[in-house]
Design an enzyme around this catalytic site. Structure first.
Site, short mmCIF file in Angstrom:
data_model
loop_
_atom_site.label_atom_id
_atom_site.label_comp_id
_atom_site.label_asym_id
_atom_site.label_seq_id
_atom_site.Cartn_x
_atom_site.Cartn_y
_atom_site.Cartn_z
N PHE B 113 0.83 -1.20 0.00
CA PHE B 113 0.00 0.00 0.00
C PHE B 113 0.87 1.26 0.00
O PHE B 113 1.79 1.38 0.80
CB PHE B 113 -0.94 -0.01 1.23
CG PHE B 113 -1.79 1.22 1.32
CD1 PHE B 113 -2.77 1.47 0.36
CD2 PHE B 113 -1.62 2.13 2.34
CE1 PHE B 113 -3.56 2.61 0.43
CE2 PHE B 113 -2.41 3.27 2.42
CZ PHE B 113 -3.38 3.51 1.47
N GLN B 114 0.59 2.15 -0.91
CA GLN B 114 1.33 3.42 -1.07
C GLN B 114 2.83 3.21 -1.28
O GLN B 114 3.63 4.06 -0.90
CB GLN B 114 1.05 4.37 0.12
CG GLN B 114 -0.40 4.83 0.15
CD GLN B 114 -0.63 6.03 1.04
OE1 GLN B 114 0.05 6.22 2.04
NE2 GLN B 114 -1.63 6.85 0.70
N LYS B 163 10.42 3.13 6.08
CA LYS B 163 9.95 3.42 7.43
C LYS B 163 10.82 2.77 8.51
O LYS B 163 11.07 3.37 9.55
CB LYS B 163 8.50 2.97 7.59
CG LYS B 163 7.91 3.43 8.91
CD LYS B 163 6.40 3.40 8.91
CE LYS B 163 5.88 3.91 10.25
NZ LYS B 163 4.45 4.18 10.22
#
Lengths: 165, 553
Positions: B113-114, B163
């Site tokens: 996702f993204q 991240k």
């Protein structure tokens, strides 16, 4: 159009090849052949590119490549002052009618048979590109099943290296 | 001390002197935003309405301050929304560092996702980009990015930070801001200097490279020394004062007549920090055929890219010009000056003398309200060219405009960056077409109560495209008649700003009075006719012989 060969010494990191080839694509240069490999040190990879273009474009692409932070050195390899070599694997149809002729041609060109079956033969030939082209022309008389060429690798003659100025 | 990757990002930004950054939060950059919260007394984060506004903000900030602009976004759409702005900075050689979050290393390459390959996407529009695989490399990568963005010919650098790298911890030691690669002058200037000496009609032509190397004074010094006129590209505007007696203005497709003609008739063009774009040369075969071109640039790949110079001088523009100046004696060229006077005279005769709400009258009136150092940002189109032609500048780095990419929508974000960078009132000249692209940044202007006067030249059409359709497409006004019902003053109020409509010069005057005494943003919806032209015009691919100075009935 004139043909050029350049050696590009780059940092051995992922994505660097993409950065170099992207520069050719963006400026609409057609690459004739390209080889990449590790070098004498782990730190660097060496890319050899041959391409066709006008002299101005050649000048332009070298300058553009030099601007990439991952590119350490760009050097044009002049035909007279460098040695060049290419490797080809060629797979030809093998029939009882052609078997002898293929073998004679291969011997004349010092092409080595590296795989042999009833109906196919793979030969390996190394040398300058013109010699390889000539061998392909000869093989066209038979049935060529597949060809794989490495593209040119090249080093300057003598003790001079790309890392030196 | 041991810090998380997110803290290291913010610490390193502060260390590198980035006290104001632009951005927009999101899932994969949350940790960095948590750090921004923690460090909010040391670093100022400007929240835009859209990532495109943020990147144009960083760009505008960099243009007016000369510092590296910084923009932060999340992964996926956050990152792709930066693309136009990064390309814009790339084509105008603006130093920029973009930091994007991405999905954790373990998820990279799985189309999570993204997740987007932003380093792949921005490869051809950055000087360099990185994906940081481990926290240990983070501080060094950011420092290197600042170094690359600032060194030589400036430009944007992107850093993609997964991240997990933002979460992981490692040792961080503060360092000094990186010092860009030392500038050097061109070694051999003798032949070029001799060429200038022999020249009877020298012309100095400069662009954005003069601004980035800080060579503004050298340009006027050289002009005084050799008695030469000065012209510039769009990117050079404001580097030399508009009213400088030797300055003929912008050259090129919509340049000043005298500037373009003087350049076409020169026998020696001293080109400084320019790249001879097609908007400047027109038909390359017919471009300045009588002139020997001296090309000074820090980036040697610009030599002979489009125009072949007689002398290519690779080096810092400022230092190289200083060397040239030192090697020349003061000379007079009265014949050349009187020739230029005739060009100026012709230009004056062709000036638009009509009364009423003409672009020239509107912008001349605007000049009355500008301070010496007011920055004027623009969007892209007719209004941009009129601003380049008619607005008076007295301070370098005060014309903030999208040159190479021609980005409609650049205006609002860049005006925000410009107002923050200068700490003063900024004017944004825009059009109804361009403003429609990124008008949401009105919200940013209101949130930070930025003194921005938005002068919106409203003609209800896409004026520049319409001009081409009129001249070259048999008046087929395909999709350029907007005819929208947008009430821009009401829109501005809806965002919490003030505004006024101006249909006459008197109304415009009172709108300016109000706008320039308002603390926050103020929009002026200024009506102009849809068939106004930007003149003169060199038709695309044309030469000076084809210049259009007047359009017949």
């Amino acid at each position: 159009m004139p043909k050029f060969t350049i050696a590009v010494l780059v940092k051995n990191e992922f994505g660097v090849l993409n950065r170099v080839t992207s520069m050719f694509r963006r400026r609409q240069f057609n690459i004739n052949s390209l080889t990449v490999s590790e070098t004498e040190t782990e730190e660097f990879s060496r890319i050899t590119v041959t391409y066709e273009g006008e002299a101005d474009f050649n000048h332009q692409i070298k300058n553009q490549l030099r601007k990439l932070p991952d590119v350490c050195k760009v050097k044009e390899l002049e035909a007279d002052e460098s040695v060049r070599c290419e490797l080809m694997l060629i797979k030809v149809k093998n029939t009882s009618d052609t078997r002898e002729d293929i073998r004679t041609a291969a011997d004349a060109f010092k092409a080595e048979t590296i795989d042999y079956t009833h109906d196919s033969v793979i030969m390996r030939i190394a040398g300058d590109s013109k010699r390889i082209d000539a061998f392909i022309t000869l093989m066209r008389e038979f049935t060529i099943l597949e060809i794989c060429r490495t593209g040119i690798v090249s080093l300057e003659r003598g003790s001079v290296t790309i890392s030196e100025n | 001390m041991k810090l998380s990757g997110a803290d290291i990002i913010v610490e390193t930004l502060i260390e590198q002197g980035a006290d104001t950054v632009f951005g927009y939060p999101g899932g994969q950059i949350l940790n960095v935003y948590d750090s921004l919260y923690k460090y909010q007394d040391k670093i100022n984060h400007i929240l835009s309405a859209h990532e495109q506004g943020a990147v144009h903000g960083a760009d505008g900030y960099a243009r007016v301050t000369g510092k590296v602009g910084v923009v932060i976004s999340t992964s996926g759409p956050g990152a792709t929304n930066l693309v136009t702005g990064i390309a814009n900075a790339y084509l105008d050689s603006i130093p920029l560092v973009a930091i994007c979050g991405n999905v954790p290393n373990s998820q990279l390459g799985t189309d999570s996702f993204q997740e987007i390959d932003i380093t792949g996407i921005t490869l051809p529009i950055t000087k360099h980009n990185y994906i940081v695989s481990s926290v240990e490399k983070l501080a060094h990568t950011i420092r290197e990015a600042f170094y690359i963005a600032k060194s030589g010919r400036p430009g944007p650098v992107l850093i993609d930070v997964p991240k997990d790298v933002q979460i992981a911890k490692c040792e961080y030691t503060r360092q000094n801001p990186v010092i860009p690669k030392a500038n050097k002058p061109c070694e051999n200037i003798d032949d070029a200097a001799a060429c200038i000496k022999e020249s009877k009609k020298p012309f100095i032509y400069f662009g954005g490279g003069v601004v980035s190397s800080g060579a503004e004074d050298e340009i006027t010094k050289l002009a005084d020394l050799i008695d030469a006129p000065i012209g510039c590209s769009l990117m050079g505007i404001s580097a030399v004062a508009t009213n400088h007696p030797r300055f003929l203005g912008m050259q090129g497709m919509h340049g000043h007549y005298a500037s373009s003609v003087a350049m076409a008739n020169a026998d020696c063009i001293i080109s400084c920090g320019v790249r001879f774009n097609d908007r400047v040369t027109g038909n390359k075969e017919k471009f300045a055929t009588r002139a020997k071109i001296i090309h000074i640039d820090v980036d040697s790949s610009e030599f002979a890219k489009t125009v072949k110079p007689a002398y290519a001088l690779k080096g810092d523009v400022k230092l190289t010009l200083q060397k040239i100046i030192a090697s020349l004696d003061k000379t007079q060229r009265p014949d050349w000056q009187s020739e230029i006077d005739t060009y100026k005279h012709t230009e004056k005769e062709n000036l638009d003398q009509r009364e009423g709400m003409t672009p020239r009258n509107v912008l001349t009136l605007l000049n009355d309200y500008l301070d010496e150092d007011t920055a004027v940002a623009t969007d892209v189109g007719q209004h941009q060219m009129w601003t380049a032609q008619y607005v008076s500048f007295n301070h370098t780095r005060r014309f903030v405009s999208s040159g190479g990419l021609g980005t409609m929508g650049f205006g609002p974000g860049s005006a925000v960056g410009s107002a923050l960078g200068t700490g003063k009132r900024t004017v944004l000249v825009t059009g109804d077409g361009s403003f429609g692209m990124c008008l949401q940044e009105l919200a940013t202007m209101v949130s930070y109560n930025l003194p921005i006067v938005i002068l919106l030249l409203n003609n209800g059409v896409l004026g520049m495209v319409r001009q081409w359709q009129t001249l070259f497409y048999e008046k087929h006004y395909s999709n350029t008649v907007l005819g929208r019902k947008t009430d821009f003053v009401a829109l501005s109020r809806a965002f919490g700003a003030d505004g006024a409509k101006a249909d006459t010069l008197d109304e415009l005057r009172s709108a300016f009075e109000k706008a320039f005494s308002t603390a926050g943003p103020f929009l002026i919806d200024c009506t102009i006719d849809k068939d106004e032209f930007v003149l003169p015009m060199l038709p695309p691919g044309g030469s000076m012989d084809d210049i259009i100075t007047k359009v017949g009935e």
